[in-house]
Motif scaffolding. Structure first.
Motif, PDB file in Angstrom:
ATOM      1  N   ASP A   1       8.687  -5.095  26.800  1.00 39.73           N
ATOM      2  CA  ASP A   1       9.398  -4.036  26.033  1.00 39.73           C
ATOM      3  C   ASP A   1       8.628  -2.922  26.695  1.00 39.73           C
ATOM      4  OD1 ASP A   1       7.077  -4.146  24.861  1.00 39.73           O
ATOM      5  OD2 ASP A   1       7.975  -3.365  22.943  1.00 39.73           O
ATOM      6  N   GLY A   2       7.711  -3.198  27.971  1.00 47.33           N
ATOM      7  CA  GLY A   2       7.285  -2.033  28.733  1.00 47.33           C
ATOM      8  C   GLY A   2       5.829  -1.571  28.102  1.00 47.33           C
ATOM      9  N   SER A   3       5.357  -1.783  27.519  1.00 49.00           N
ATOM     10  CA  SER A   3       4.473  -1.383  26.212  1.00 49.00           C
ATOM     11  C   SER A   3       3.050  -1.883  26.568  1.00 49.00           C
ATOM     12  CB  SER A   3       4.239  -1.305  24.820  1.00 49.00           C
ATOM     13  OG  SER A   3       3.796  -3.123  24.615  1.00 49.00           O
ATOM     14  N   MET A   4       1.442  -1.398  27.040  1.00 56.25           N
ATOM     15  CA  MET A   4       0.651  -2.129  27.291  1.00 56.25           C
ATOM     16  C   MET A   4      -1.012  -1.462  26.689  1.00 56.25           C
ATOM     17  SD  MET A   4      -0.245  -0.537  31.567  1.00 56.25           S
ATOM     18  CE  MET A   4       0.786  -1.491  32.202  1.00 56.25           C
ATOM     19  N   ALA A   5      -1.970  -2.391  26.566  1.00 52.69           N
ATOM     20  CA  ALA A   5      -2.557  -1.882  26.281  1.00 52.69           C
ATOM     21  C   ALA A   5      -3.844  -3.069  27.087  1.00 52.69           C
ATOM     22  CB  ALA A   5      -2.925  -2.922  24.544  1.00 52.69           C
ATOM     23  N   ILE A   6      -5.283  -2.323  26.654  1.00 54.45           N
ATOM     24  CA  ILE A   6      -5.893  -2.535  27.384  1.00 54.45           C
ATOM     25  C   ILE A   6      -7.589  -2.776  26.552  1.00 54.45           C
ATOM     26  CG2 ILE A   6      -8.985  -1.489  29.689  1.00 54.45           C
ATOM     27  CD1 ILE A   6      -5.902  -0.081  30.233  1.00 54.45           C
ATOM     28  N   TYR A   7      -8.312  -4.432  26.946  1.00 51.66           N
ATOM     29  CA  TYR A   7      -9.038  -4.534  25.843  1.00 51.66           C
ATOM     30  C   TYR A   7      -9.983  -5.146  27.320  1.00 51.66           C
ATOM     31  CZ  TYR A   7      -5.485  -5.741  22.686  1.00 51.66           C
ATOM     32  OH  TYR A   7      -4.296  -5.838  21.255  1.00 51.66           O
ATOM     33  N   HIS A   8     -11.733  -4.430  26.254  1.00 47.65           N
ATOM     34  CA  HIS A   8     -12.923  -5.107  26.859  1.00 47.65           C
ATOM     35  C   HIS A   8     -13.695  -5.825  26.396  1.00 47.65           C
ATOM     36  CE1 HIS A   8     -16.339  -5.091  29.091  1.00 47.65           C
ATOM     37  NE2 HIS A   8     -17.163  -3.896  28.393  1.00 47.65           N
ATOM     38  N   ARG A   9     -13.988  -7.072  25.899  1.00 49.16           N
ATOM     39  CA  ARG A   9     -14.808  -7.622  25.006  1.00 49.16           C
ATOM     40  C   ARG A   9     -14.501  -7.998  24.181  1.00 49.16           C
ATOM     41  NH1 ARG A   9     -21.271  -6.262  26.586  1.00 49.16           N
ATOM     42  NH2 ARG A   9     -21.140  -6.909  28.939  1.00 49.16           N
ATOM     43  N   GLY A  10     -12.780  -8.247  23.981  1.00 48.79           N
ATOM     44  CA  GLY A  10     -12.367  -8.022  22.926  1.00 48.79           C
ATOM     45  C   GLY A  10     -11.668  -6.234  21.721  1.00 48.79           C
ATOM     46  N   GLU A  11     -12.273  -5.822  22.766  1.00 47.23           N
ATOM     47  CA  GLU A  11     -11.777  -4.446  21.713  1.00 47.23           C
ATOM     48  C   GLU A  11     -11.353  -3.448  22.854  1.00 47.23           C
ATOM     49  OE1 GLU A  11     -15.500  -1.935  20.953  1.00 47.23           O
ATOM     50  OE2 GLU A  11     -16.196  -3.605  19.781  1.00 47.23           O
ATOM     51  N   LYS A  12      -9.872  -2.822  22.062  1.00 46.05           N
ATOM     52  CA  LYS A  12      -9.231  -1.903  22.298  1.00 46.05           C
ATOM     53  C   LYS A  12      -9.619  -0.680  23.009  1.00 46.05           C
ATOM     54  CE  LYS A  12      -3.994  -1.396  21.615  1.00 46.05           C
ATOM     55  NZ  LYS A  12      -2.608  -1.499  20.865  1.00 46.05           N
ATOM     56  N   MET A  13      -9.276  -0.620  23.961  1.00 48.35           N
ATOM     57  CA  MET A  13      -9.845   0.572  24.615  1.00 48.35           C
ATOM     58  C   MET A  13      -8.345   2.186  24.996  1.00 48.35           C
ATOM     59  SD  MET A  13     -12.570   0.087  24.898  1.00 48.35           S
ATOM     60  CE  MET A  13     -13.368   1.249  26.602  1.00 48.35           C
ATOM     61  N   ALA A  14      -7.872   2.697  24.477  1.00 44.08           N
ATOM     62  CA  ALA A  14      -7.609   3.754  24.825  1.00 44.08           C
ATOM     63  C   ALA A  14      -7.851   4.958  26.293  1.00 44.08           C
ATOM     64  CB  ALA A  14      -8.371   5.051  23.803  1.00 44.08           C
ATOM     65  N   PHE A  15      -6.904   4.771  26.831  1.00 41.12           N
ATOM     66  CA  PHE A  15      -5.921   5.109  28.183  1.00 41.12           C
ATOM     67  C   PHE A  15      -5.391   5.545  28.438  1.00 41.12           C
ATOM     68  CE2 PHE A  15      -3.390   1.912  27.485  1.00 41.12           C
ATOM     69  CZ  PHE A  15      -2.492   1.845  28.322  1.00 41.12           C
ATOM     70  N   THR A  16      -5.247   6.758  29.223  1.00 41.81           N
ATOM     71  CA  THR A  16      -4.502   7.806  29.393  1.00 41.81           C
ATOM     72  C   THR A  16      -3.374   7.046  30.550  1.00 41.81           C
ATOM     73  OG1 THR A  16      -5.891   9.317  30.354  1.00 41.81           O
ATOM     74  CG2 THR A  16      -4.583   9.317  27.870  1.00 41.81           C
ATOM     75  N   GLU A  17      -2.425   7.596  31.479  1.00 42.71           N
ATOM     76  CA  GLU A  17      -2.000   7.045  32.588  1.00 42.71           C
ATOM     77  C   GLU A  17      -1.746   7.996  33.720  1.00 42.71           C
ATOM     78  OE1 GLU A  17       1.652   4.751  35.464  1.00 42.71           O
ATOM     79  OE2 GLU A  17       1.377   5.057  33.030  1.00 42.71           O
TER      80      GLU A  17
END
Length: 438
Positions: free
Chosen positions: A368-384
């Motif tokens: 559906d176009g959604s995206m997520a970033i993980y670092h060592r299993g933890e979800k990281m907040a980001f802006t494009e």
């Protein structure tokens, strides 16, 4: 009665009774060859004595059957077939499919074989196509869910009403049960969607039988061969998490079951889509789900050889979402920016981030176009970021100017050209004495 030719069995009976007449064979012994009782043999012998071989012809031969359809009803059915179900080879209905639609749409029941004879006589159908060389089929698997074949079929499914499309097709090897989805291309998302549809209906199968396409499997690179790594595609990673084994077929004949189902869909589904006036993916998939697949499985599916179902339990919805996604490792830059597919993802400050830059982050994408970033299993907040961040200007080091010391004398070699200081070599002349004789 004499005008109708004798059948093969009647000719054999005439030959045996001719031997009885010639005295070479007793009538009681002839019963074994005639495969009738002695009483029936005496009846046949009596008829043969009275009228010869022609008397052995069955009494109903050449007569119209008592169960034959009336000529008026035959003309009515053939008229409907000619108007609604005939055309060129791509558009015309076969006798079996035409009989089904005559029953469902026109409330006219006719046996497919009867309709086949009528259509052949009227020129609305041709005889069987030329068959390919015989190949022995592989034995089916014994259990439902033990092996499911997966393949895509590119074809003009809309017959010019819309662009060419690809039908993603899954067929269970043991039961021939079918699941299908119509999309634009045979992509990772198309394969993931049809697999998820199958899992939500029946559970997780043990193995998938596919072909050698980069969507499913790929060859290892030189680096992977050097380090002994097994290459895994995005779809292969999804199957690994589900515990599904992928088996790649080397030839189309190896996965002949799904290839044959392609032919069935290309004959029946195309015509049904045309009758419904469907010319979009949404309407086609809705028709597949609500009507076509149920009718197809009810007609063509069969019972497995063994009753046990080898499908594993379907995972919950949240777990399926974590499985059916694209995962890519990307490096974190010095400015906490991740570059991914031409996009710049800026990690937000104030997060629990263990490690330094240049570490790897996992970028996950969904259909559906959604995206997520993980670092060592933890979800990281980001802006494009709308564009690439500007590079920081580095300070240039201070360099002392170089002082050139020039010689003061004008005749110094530094001030003269190369030609002016080049030495000139002269050859002295030598006077030769005259030669004197001894």
């Amino acid at each position: 009665m004499g005008r109708t030719a004798l059948s093969k069995r009647e000719l054999q009976r005439a030959g045996i009774l001719a031997r009885v007449k010639a005295g070479d064979l007793a009538l009681k012994k002839a019963t074994d060859l005639l495969r009738v009782s002695y009483r029936q043999a005496k009846r046949l012998w009596k008829r043969y004595q009275a009228g010869g071989a022609a008397a052995l012809k069955h009494g109903n031969a050449g007569r119209k059957s008592n169960r034959a359809r009336s000529a008026k009803e035959r003309r009515k059915i053939l008229k409907l077939v000619r108007e609604k179900y005939s055309g060129d080879e791509q558009r015309r209905f076969g006798p079996t499919l035409a009989a089904e639609h005559l029953a469902s749409e026109d409330q006219l029941e006719v046996h497919p074989e009867t309709l086949r004879r009528w259509m052949l006589a009227e020129g609305l159908w041709s005889k069987a196509r030329k068959r390919k060389p015989h190949r022995s089929r592989r034995e089916r698997r014994a259990h439902f869910g033990e092996l499911v074949q997966l393949d895509g079929s590119f074809h003009d499914w809309y017959q010019g009403r819309a662009p060419r499309a690809c039908l993603m097709n899954m067929v269970d090897d043991a039961t021939s049960r079918v699941e299908a989805y119509l999309g634009e291309e045979e992509t990772i998302w198309a394969a993931a969607r049809i697999l998820r549809q199958w899992i939500e209906k029946y559970g997780v199968p043990l193995a998938l039988y596919t072909d050698w396409k980069n969507v499913y499997v790929r060859e290892p690179t030189e680096k992977e061969q050097l380090h002994g790594k097994v290459p895994v595609t995005q779809f292969g990673r999804m199957c690994q998490k589900l515990g599904i084994r992928i088996i790649a077929a080397s030839t189309p004949q190896a996965k002949g079951r799904v290839e044959r189902v392609h032919g069935v869909h290309q004959d029946r589904l195309i015509k049904k889509l045309r009758r419904q006036g469907i010319a979009s993916y949404e309407a086609a998939n809705q028709y597949l789900e609500e009507k076509y697949l149920a009718e197809h499985n009810r007609r063509f599916a069969r019972e497995a050889a063994e009753p046990e179902d080898y499908h594993r339990r379907k995972p919950p919805a949240w777990q399926l979402r974590q499985i059916f996604r694209l995962e890519t490792e990307r490096a974190i830059g010095n400015d906490w920016v991740i570059r991914h597919r031409g996009r710049y993802l800026q990690l937000r400050p104030g997060q629990r981030y263990r490690g330094s830059t240049k570490n790897k982050a996992l970028v996950c994408e969904w259909e559906d176009g959604s995206m997520a970033i993980y670092h060592r299993g933890e979800k990281m907040a980001f802006t494009e970021l709308p564009e690439a961040p500007p590079k920081a200007a580095l300070p240039r080091p201070a360099v002392a100017p170089v002082r050139v010391r020039k010689p003061a004398k004008q005749d110094h070699p530094w001030r003269q050209s190369y030609k002016s200081i080049q030495p000139v070599f002269t050859v002295p002349m030598i006077r030769l004495r005259p030669y004197a004789s001894p």
